[in-house]
Design an enzyme around this catalytic site. Structure first.
Site, PDB file in Angstrom:
ATOM      1  N   THR A 192       0.816  -1.211   0.000  1.00 46.75           N
ATOM      2  CA  THR A 192       0.000   0.000   0.000  1.00 46.75           C
ATOM      3  C   THR A 192       0.850   1.260   0.000  1.00 46.75           C
ATOM      4  O   THR A 192       1.986   1.250   0.487  1.00 46.75           O
ATOM      5  CB  THR A 192      -0.899  -0.015   1.260  1.00 46.75           C
ATOM      6  OG1 THR A 192      -1.496   1.255   1.427  1.00 46.75           O
ATOM      7  CG2 THR A 192      -0.109  -0.314   2.532  1.00 46.75           C
ATOM      8  N   ASP A 193       0.264   2.345  -0.479  1.00 48.47           N
ATOM      9  CA  ASP A 193       0.969   3.636  -0.425  1.00 48.47           C
ATOM     10  C   ASP A 193       1.061   4.164   1.016  1.00 48.47           C
ATOM     11  O   ASP A 193       1.847   5.066   1.301  1.00 48.47           O
ATOM     12  CB  ASP A 193       0.295   4.685  -1.330  1.00 48.47           C
ATOM     13  CG  ASP A 193      -1.169   4.963  -0.992  1.00 48.47           C
ATOM     14  OD1 ASP A 193      -1.710   4.349  -0.053  1.00 48.47           O
ATOM     15  OD2 ASP A 193      -1.775   5.809  -1.690  1.00 48.47           O
ATOM     16  N   GLU A 194       0.254   3.597   1.937  1.00 51.35           N
ATOM     17  CA  GLU A 194       0.249   4.107   3.317  1.00 51.35           C
ATOM     18  C   GLU A 194       1.588   3.902   4.018  1.00 51.35           C
ATOM     19  O   GLU A 194       1.853   4.552   5.025  1.00 51.35           O
ATOM     20  CB  GLU A 194      -0.864   3.438   4.131  1.00 51.35           C
ATOM     21  CG  GLU A 194      -2.229   3.715   3.568  1.00 51.35           C
ATOM     22  CD  GLU A 194      -3.357   3.554   4.585  1.00 51.35           C
ATOM     23  OE1 GLU A 194      -3.089   3.438   5.778  1.00 51.35           O
ATOM     24  OE2 GLU A 194      -4.515   3.549   4.131  1.00 51.35           O
ATOM     25  N   TYR A 201      -1.880  -0.541  11.086  1.00 50.58           N
ATOM     26  CA  TYR A 201      -2.042  -1.207   9.783  1.00 50.58           C
ATOM     27  C   TYR A 201      -0.847  -0.931   8.870  1.00 50.58           C
ATOM     28  O   TYR A 201      -0.203  -1.855   8.363  1.00 50.58           O
ATOM     29  CB  TYR A 201      -3.343  -0.744   9.096  1.00 50.58           C
ATOM     30  CG  TYR A 201      -3.363  -1.043   7.613  1.00 50.58           C
ATOM     31  CD1 TYR A 201      -3.420  -2.359   7.148  1.00 50.58           C
ATOM     32  CD2 TYR A 201      -3.292  -0.015   6.665  1.00 50.58           C
ATOM     33  CE1 TYR A 201      -3.406  -2.637   5.793  1.00 50.58           C
ATOM     34  CE2 TYR A 201      -3.289  -0.286   5.311  1.00 50.58           C
ATOM     35  CZ  TYR A 201      -3.341  -1.601   4.877  1.00 50.58           C
ATOM     36  OH  TYR A 201      -3.319  -1.877   3.524  1.00 50.58           O
ATOM     37  N   LYS A 236       2.126  -3.419   7.384  1.00 48.20           N
ATOM     38  CA  LYS A 236       2.402  -3.604   5.952  1.00 48.20           C
ATOM     39  C   LYS A 236       3.853  -3.238   5.649  1.00 48.20           C
ATOM     40  O   LYS A 236       4.522  -3.913   4.857  1.00 48.20           O
ATOM     41  CB  LYS A 236       1.458  -2.750   5.096  1.00 48.20           C
ATOM     42  CG  LYS A 236       0.013  -3.177   5.103  1.00 48.20           C
ATOM     43  CD  LYS A 236      -0.240  -4.556   4.516  1.00 48.20           C
ATOM     44  CE  LYS A 236      -0.072  -4.612   3.012  1.00 48.20           C
ATOM     45  NZ  LYS A 236      -0.469  -5.955   2.474  1.00 48.20           N
TER      46      LYS A 236
HETATM   47  P1  NAD Z   1      -9.855  -7.204   2.247  1.00 48.25           P
HETATM   48  O1  NAD Z   1      -9.847  -6.902   3.706  1.00 48.25           O
HETATM   49  O2  NAD Z   1     -11.082  -6.910   1.455  1.00 48.25           O
HETATM   50  O3  NAD Z   1      -9.537  -8.759   2.029  1.00 48.25           O
HETATM   51  C1  NAD Z   1      -8.552  -9.430   2.753  1.00 48.25           C
HETATM   52  C2  NAD Z   1      -8.726 -10.936   2.499  1.00 48.25           C
HETATM   53  O4  NAD Z   1      -7.676 -11.617   3.194  1.00 48.25           O
HETATM   54  C3  NAD Z   1     -10.053 -11.489   3.025  1.00 48.25           C
HETATM   55  O5  NAD Z   1     -10.620 -12.349   2.064  1.00 48.25           O
HETATM   56  C4  NAD Z   1      -9.652 -12.255   4.278  1.00 48.25           C
HETATM   57  O6  NAD Z   1     -10.510 -13.352   4.570  1.00 48.25           O
HETATM   58  C5  NAD Z   1      -8.240 -12.713   3.908  1.00 48.25           C
HETATM   59  N1  NAD Z   1      -7.406 -12.973   5.093  1.00 48.25           N
HETATM   60  C6  NAD Z   1      -7.252 -12.175   6.175  1.00 48.25           C
HETATM   61  N2  NAD Z   1      -6.421 -12.757   7.058  1.00 48.25           N
HETATM   62  C7  NAD Z   1      -6.039 -13.948   6.511  1.00 48.25           C
HETATM   63  C8  NAD Z   1      -5.186 -14.997   6.947  1.00 48.25           C
HETATM   64  N3  NAD Z   1      -4.549 -14.942   8.125  1.00 48.25           N
HETATM   65  N4  NAD Z   1      -5.006 -16.048   6.133  1.00 48.25           N
HETATM   66  C9  NAD Z   1      -5.642 -16.125   4.945  1.00 48.25           C
HETATM   67  N5  NAD Z   1      -6.487 -15.161   4.495  1.00 48.25           N
HETATM   68  C10 NAD Z   1      -6.675 -14.085   5.266  1.00 48.25           C
HETATM   69  O7  NAD Z   1      -8.578  -6.476   1.666  1.00 48.25           O
HETATM   70  P2  NAD Z   1      -8.385  -5.720   0.271  1.00 48.25           P
HETATM   71  O8  NAD Z   1      -8.879  -4.331   0.400  1.00 48.25           O
HETATM   72  O9  NAD Z   1      -8.868  -6.578  -0.825  1.00 48.25           O
HETATM   73  O10 NAD Z   1      -6.787  -5.634   0.229  1.00 48.25           O
HETATM   74  C11 NAD Z   1      -6.025  -6.714  -0.285  1.00 48.25           C
HETATM   75  C12 NAD Z   1      -4.549  -6.378  -0.166  1.00 48.25           C
HETATM   76  O11 NAD Z   1      -4.261  -5.193  -0.888  1.00 48.25           O
HETATM   77  C13 NAD Z   1      -4.082  -6.123   1.265  1.00 48.25           C
HETATM   78  O12 NAD Z   1      -2.806  -6.688   1.432  1.00 48.25           O
HETATM   79  C14 NAD Z   1      -4.018  -4.608   1.355  1.00 48.25           C
HETATM   80  O13 NAD Z   1      -3.038  -4.204   2.290  1.00 48.25           O
HETATM   81  C15 NAD Z   1      -3.630  -4.251  -0.050  1.00 48.25           C
HETATM   82  N6  NAD Z   1      -4.086  -2.925  -0.524  1.00 48.25           N
HETATM   83  C16 NAD Z   1      -5.398  -2.565  -0.416  1.00 48.25           C
HETATM   84  C17 NAD Z   1      -5.807  -1.343  -0.931  1.00 48.25           C
HETATM   85  C18 NAD Z   1      -7.252  -0.897  -0.851  1.00 48.25           C
HETATM   86  O14 NAD Z   1      -7.547   0.247  -1.187  1.00 48.25           O
HETATM   87  N7  NAD Z   1      -8.178  -1.740  -0.457  1.00 48.25           N
HETATM   88  C19 NAD Z   1      -4.887  -0.482  -1.536  1.00 48.25           C
HETATM   89  C20 NAD Z   1      -3.551  -0.886  -1.607  1.00 48.25           C
HETATM   90  C21 NAD Z   1      -3.171  -2.125  -1.121  1.00 48.25           C
HETATM   91  O1  DAU Z   2      -4.132   3.958   0.487  1.00 45.82           O
HETATM   92  C1  DAU Z   2      -4.351   2.585   0.390  1.00 45.82           C
HETATM   93  C2  DAU Z   2      -5.188   2.134   1.554  1.00 45.82           C
HETATM   94  O2  DAU Z   2      -6.504   2.602   1.313  1.00 45.82           O
HETATM   95  C3  DAU Z   2      -5.186   0.630   1.771  1.00 45.82           C
HETATM   96  O3  DAU Z   2      -3.898   0.213   2.105  1.00 45.82           O
HETATM   97  C4  DAU Z   2      -6.160   0.217   2.874  1.00 45.82           C
HETATM   98  O4  DAU Z   2      -6.229  -1.184   2.962  1.00 45.82           O
HETATM   99  C5  DAU Z   2      -7.525   0.778   2.543  1.00 45.82           C
HETATM  100  O5  DAU Z   2      -8.416   0.506   3.607  1.00 45.82           O
HETATM  101  C6  DAU Z   2      -7.456   2.284   2.298  1.00 45.82           C
HETATM  102  O6  DAU Z   2      -7.141   2.983   3.527  1.00 45.82           O
HETATM  103  P1  DAU Z   2      -7.856   4.364   3.925  1.00 45.82           P
HETATM  104  O7  DAU Z   2      -7.783   4.516   5.384  1.00 45.82           O
HETATM  105  O8  DAU Z   2      -7.365   5.469   3.062  1.00 45.82           O
HETATM  106  O9  DAU Z   2      -9.352   3.999   3.415  1.00 45.82           O
HETATM  107  P2  DAU Z   2     -10.787   4.233   4.058  1.00 45.82           P
HETATM  108  O10 DAU Z   2     -11.797   3.830   3.043  1.00 45.82           O
HETATM  109  O11 DAU Z   2     -10.905   3.649   5.423  1.00 45.82           O
HETATM  110  O12 DAU Z   2     -10.837   5.816   4.228  1.00 45.82           O
HETATM  111  C7  DAU Z   2     -10.623   6.686   3.132  1.00 45.82           C
HETATM  112  C8  DAU Z   2     -10.628   8.116   3.665  1.00 45.82           C
HETATM  113  O13 DAU Z   2     -11.947   8.431   4.123  1.00 45.82           O
HETATM  114  C9  DAU Z   2      -9.725   8.320   4.866  1.00 45.82           C
HETATM  115  O14 DAU Z   2      -9.150   9.621   4.797  1.00 45.82           O
HETATM  116  C10 DAU Z   2     -10.655   8.240   6.056  1.00 45.82           C
HETATM  117  C11 DAU Z   2     -11.963   8.784   5.499  1.00 45.82           C
HETATM  118  N1  DAU Z   2     -13.193   8.196   6.089  1.00 45.82           N
HETATM  119  C12 DAU Z   2     -13.315   6.850   6.107  1.00 45.82           C
HETATM  120  C13 DAU Z   2     -14.429   6.269   6.655  1.00 45.82           C
HETATM  121  C14 DAU Z   2     -14.567   4.756   6.688  1.00 45.82           C
HETATM  122  C15 DAU Z   2     -14.201   9.031   6.574  1.00 45.82           C
HETATM  123  O15 DAU Z   2     -14.092  10.272   6.527  1.00 45.82           O
HETATM  124  N2  DAU Z   2     -15.306   8.444   7.107  1.00 45.82           N
HETATM  125  C16 DAU Z   2     -15.460   7.093   7.190  1.00 45.82           C
HETATM  126  O16 DAU Z   2     -16.500   6.618   7.726  1.00 45.82           O
END
Ligand code: NAD
Ligand code: DAU
Length: 366
Positions: free
Chosen positions: A147-149, A173, A177
Site C-alpha cells: 500500500t501507499d500508506e 495497519y 504492511k
Molecule cells: P480485504 O480486507 O477486502 O480482504 C482481505 C482478504 O484476506 C479477506 O478475504 C480475508 O478473509 C483474507 N485474510 C485475512 N487474514 C487472513 C489470513 N490470516 N489467512 C488467509 N487469508 C486471510 O482487503 P483488500 O482491500 O482486498 O486488500 C487486499 C490487499 O491489498 C491487502 O494486502 C491490502 O493491504 C492491499 N491494498 C489494499 C488497498 C485498498 O484500497 N483496499 C490499496 C492498496 C493495497
Molecule cells: O491507500 C491505500 C489504503 O486505502 C489501503 O492500504 C487500505 O487497505 C484501505 O483501507 C485504504 O485505507 P484508507 O484509510 O485510506 O481507506 P478508508 O476507506 O478507510 O478511508 C478513506 C478516507 O476516508 C480516509 O481519509 C478516512 C476517510 N473516512 C473513512 C471512513 C470509513 C471518513 O471520513 N469516514 C469514514 O466513515
C-alpha cells in the site's frame, strides 16, 4: 524457442475485495492457468465472491490461514505453485486502531510464513529453471501487494510518493504492511527469491466490504443513515478503480523485475468531502427512491480518526514507462460503475451488515 507452460498461481486473500476482483480478472484472461485461492474467510472474506468459478477444473478454493506453516508448505508442493499473488491481510486502518494484534499476526507473521514456504519450494523446484535463459516452465514469482500508506502522510504541496520515498507508516495497519514489505525485500537480497512489491493507492469498485469509505457512504445513502466524514473532510486520497489495479498486477507478474518495487496509482487526488458530495450526486441521479433526497443532507462531520494521514499521492511513472501500464477509467467512470454495482447488489451487501458489524460500527462512530 522458449516454450512457456501455463502458470500455477496461489492467490492469498482471494475472497476479499481486490483478491476476488483479481481472481475473476485472471480466470477470464488466462483460462489455462491454474488458480488456487487460499483464504481464511475472516469477516472480510466472502466465499460467494468466487462461487461462479467453482465449476472450472483449474480453479480451487482452500479455506485456511497463511500463518499455518504446514498447510502453506504442503499446498505449494502439492499444487506445484510457481507464482504467489499475496493479497491476504488485515486491511482496515480503523480496525488496526481498535485491535492491532491480528494485524501483526497476519500481515507480518503470515507474510513471513509464506516467504519461508516459497523459498523452500523455489529452491527445490524453481531456482534451476528460472535461472536458465530458455526454459519450459513459467517464471517463479512472489508478488507482494502493498500500500501507499507505508510512505506516511504528505503536506499539500509535497511531491507524490515514488519508489524511493522513505517509509514512515503512521497506523498499526501501515506499520504492519511496512514490516511485511521489508521482509519481502530481504528475501530477494539475501536468498535471491524472485520477489516483487507493489504499493498501490486507494482502490474502489465491486465487492468492497462496507467498512471502507465508498461502500460505507453508498450503503448509508441507500439506508438513509448519516454520512460520517472524519475531521474536516479535507484529507486527500488517490483513487484507483480495482480493475485497473488488476491490470497493473498482470503486467508486473509478466514483465516486472524481481527485486523491484512498483508504485501503482490512479493520478486521481480527491478530498474526502468532495468525494462524498460526488457520491451523493450520483445516488440522487441513479437511485430510484432514496429515503433522504437530496442525500447530501445526510453528511455530518464526526470525530477524526487518530493519526489520520492528511494526504496520499502516488507517482506511477515507473510502471507507466517501464511496463507500459496506465489506468483505463477516469474516476467519474469508475465511481458511476461502482455506485451502480452497490445499487444492484443489495443481496451482496445487506447480509454483511451483521450484528458483529453493527458492534464494530458503534465502536468507531459512537
Ligand atoms: P480485504 O480486507 O477486502 O480482504 C482481505 C482478504 O484476506 C479477506 O478475504 C480475508 O478473509 C483474507 N485474510 C485475512 N487474514 C487472513 C489470513 N490470516 N489467512 C488467509 N487469508 C486471510 O482487503 P483488500 O482491500 O482486498 O486488500 C487486499 C490487499 O491489498 C491487502 O494486502 C491490502 O493491504 C492491499 N491494498 C489494499 C488497498 C485498498 O484500497 N483496499 C490499496 C492498496 C493495497
Ligand atoms: O491507500 C491505500 C489504503 O486505502 C489501503 O492500504 C487500505 O487497505 C484501505 O483501507 C485504504 O485505507 P484508507 O484509510 O485510506 O481507506 P478508508 O476507506 O478507510 O478511508 C478513506 C478516507 O476516508 C480516509 O481519509 C478516512 C476517510 N473516512 C473513512 C471512513 C470509513 C471518513 O471520513 N469516514 C469514514 O466513515
Amino acid at each position: 524457442m522458449s516454450l512457456k507452460e501455463d502458470r500455477r498461481l496461489l492467490v492469498t486473500g482471494g475472497a476479499g475485495f481486490i483478491g476476488s476482483n483479481f481472481v475473476h480478472y485472471w480466470c477470464d484472461r488466462y483460462p489455462n492457468d491454474r488458480v488456487v485461492v487460499l483464504d481464511a474467510l475472516t469477516y472480510a472474506g466472502n466465499r460467494g465472491n468466487l462461487s461462479s468459478l467453482d465449476d472450472r477444473n483449474n480453479f480451487r478454493f482452500v479455506q485456511g490461514d497463511i500463518c499455518d506453516r504446514a498447510l502453506v508448505f504442503n499446498l505449494l508442493q502439492e499444487e506445484n505453485i510457481d507464482t504467489i499473488v499475496h493479497f491476504a491481510a488485515e486491511s482496515h486502518v480503523d480496525r488496526s486502531i481498535l485491535g492491532p494484534a491480528v494485524f501483526i499476526q497476519t500481515n507480518i507473521v503470515g507474510t513471513f510464513t509464506l516467504l519461508e514456504a516459497f523459498r523452500y519450494h523455489w529452491e527445490k523446484r524453481g531456482r534451476a529453471t528460472s535461472d536458465r535463459e530458455t526454459c519450459c516452465e513459467a517464471t517463479y514469482r512472489f508478488l507482494h501487494i502493498s500500500t501507499d500508506e507505508v510512505y506516511g502522510s504528505l503536506t499539500p504541496d509535497a511531491p507524490a510518493f515514488t519508489e524511493t520515498t522513505p517509509y514512515a507508516p503512521n497506523s498499526p495497519y501501515s506499520a504492519s504492511k511496512a514490516g511485511s514489505d521489508h521482509l519481502v525485500r530481504s528475501y530477494y537480497h539475501t536468498y535471491g527469491v524472485p520477489t516483487i512489491i507493489t504499493n498501490c493507492s486507494n482502490n474502489y469498485g465491486s465487492y468492497q466490504f462496507p467498512e471502507k469509505l465508498i461502500p460505507l457512504m453508498s450503503i448509508n445513502i441507500l439506508l438513509g443513515k448519516p454520512l460520517p466524514v472524519y475531521g474536516d473532510g479535507q484529507n486527500v486520497r488517490d483513487w484507483l478503480y480495482v480493475g485497473d489495479h488488476c491490470a497493473a498486477l498482470d503486467v508486473v507478474i509478466h514483465r516486472g523485475k524481481p527485486g523491484e518495487t512498483y508504485n501503482i496509482g490512479g493520478n486521481n487526488e480527491v478530498k474526502n468531502i468532495d468525494l462524498v458530495y460526488t457520491l451523493c450526486q450520483l445516488m440522487d441521479e441513479l437511485a430510484p427512491q432514496l429515503p433522504v433526497h437530496p442525500c447530501h443532507k445526510l453528511i455530518g462531520f464526526v470525530k477524526d480518526r487518530p493519526g489520520h494521514d492528511r494526504r496520499y499521492a502516488i507517482n506511477a511513472t515507473k510502471i507507466k514507462t517501464e511496463l507500459a501500464w496506465t489506468p483505463s477509467l477516469t474516476i467519474e467512470e469508475g465511481l458511476r460503475l461502482t455506485v451502480e454495482w452497490y445499487l444492484t447488489h443489495r443481496d451482496w451487501w445487506e447480509p454483511l451488515l451483521s450484528e458483529e458489524y453493527q458492534a464494530y460500527y458503534r465502536q468507531v462512530y459512537a
